[in-house]
Design an enzyme around this catalytic site. Sequence first.
Site, PDB file in Angstrom:
ATOM      1  N   HIS A   1     -43.355 -14.544 -10.447  1.00 53.10           N
ATOM      2  CA  HIS A   1     -43.300 -15.292 -11.591  1.00 53.10           C
ATOM      3  C   HIS A   1     -44.596 -14.763 -12.584  1.00 53.10           C
ATOM      4  CE1 HIS A   1     -39.992 -18.143 -11.170  1.00 53.10           C
ATOM      5  NE2 HIS A   1     -40.229 -18.235  -9.959  1.00 53.10           N
TER       6      HIS A   1
ATOM      7  N   CYS B   1     -34.437 -20.963  -6.862  1.00 54.19           N
ATOM      8  CA  CYS B   1     -35.798 -21.015  -7.839  1.00 54.19           C
ATOM      9  C   CYS B   1     -35.483 -22.399  -8.904  1.00 54.19           C
ATOM     10  CB  CYS B   1     -36.060 -19.771  -8.819  1.00 54.19           C
ATOM     11  SG  CYS B   1     -37.131 -19.769  -9.841  1.00 54.19           S
TER      12      CYS B   1
ATOM     13  N   HIS C   1     -42.271 -14.694  -3.759  1.00 63.22           N
ATOM     14  CA  HIS C   1     -41.363 -15.484  -4.930  1.00 63.22           C
ATOM     15  C   HIS C   1     -42.204 -15.837  -6.039  1.00 63.22           C
ATOM     16  CE1 HIS C   1     -38.058 -17.487  -6.412  1.00 63.22           C
ATOM     17  NE2 HIS C   1     -38.770 -18.280  -7.088  1.00 63.22           N
ATOM     18  N   GLU C   2     -43.268 -16.675  -5.682  1.00 60.01           N
ATOM     19  CA  GLU C   2     -44.101 -17.317  -6.642  1.00 60.01           C
ATOM     20  C   GLU C   2     -44.941 -16.218  -7.427  1.00 60.01           C
ATOM     21  OE1 GLU C   2     -43.452 -20.055  -7.253  1.00 60.01           O
ATOM     22  OE2 GLU C   2     -42.218 -20.730  -5.834  1.00 60.01           O
TER      23      GLU C   2
HETATM   24 NI    NI Z   1     -39.033 -19.667  -8.656  1.00 62.60          NI
END
Ligand code: NI
Length: 185
Positions: free
Chosen positions: A154, A108, A150-151
């Site tokens: 966030h 990341c 993953h995004e």
């Molecule tokens: Ni990330």
Amino acid sequence: MTVRTILKMGDPRLLRVAKTVTEFDTDTLHLLISDMLDTMIAAGGVGLAAPQIGVDLQLVIFGTGEPSARYPDAPPVPRTVLVNPTITPLPGSLVDTAPDEEDDWEGCLSVPGLRGLVPRYAHIRYTGWDQYGDRIDRTAGGFHARVVQHECDHLLGRLYPTRMRDLTRFGYTDVLFPGVEVEDE
Ligand code: NI
């Protein structure tokens, strides 16, 4: 071209639940996306979420449209702007209706120099809007599905180490994968 500063783990702005985008196709939104693209490309990343540059909105970009250095045999992830996303895990097959999970390594841009083995859904449907307010509705698997999960994490204030189940599989990239060039999300 504006490369913005990427916040690093420990910054409380990475822990917020991001706010819904309510206006599409505005100069402000287009400028933000342009900065995010410049920032992602400058950092050599494969994805970036608005909270990573301190912007508290449900907006992610991902995909380079080119093969990944990490998964050269996987189909390229299309370059995508995704606003106000929703992710639904899909069953592994018609026979086994439970969603499949698979473990793979992630990095990341907000956790520089490190990688960890992270379980993710193998197959997902993701929906949302692009920057013009047009609907996006796709199914994805493998690396593509991993990047999206993953995004979008966030936007929930989650960084990948909080998804790990085995912290013995967490370490420095140059120690785990000496001599290998890999992108981060
Ligand atoms: Ni990330």
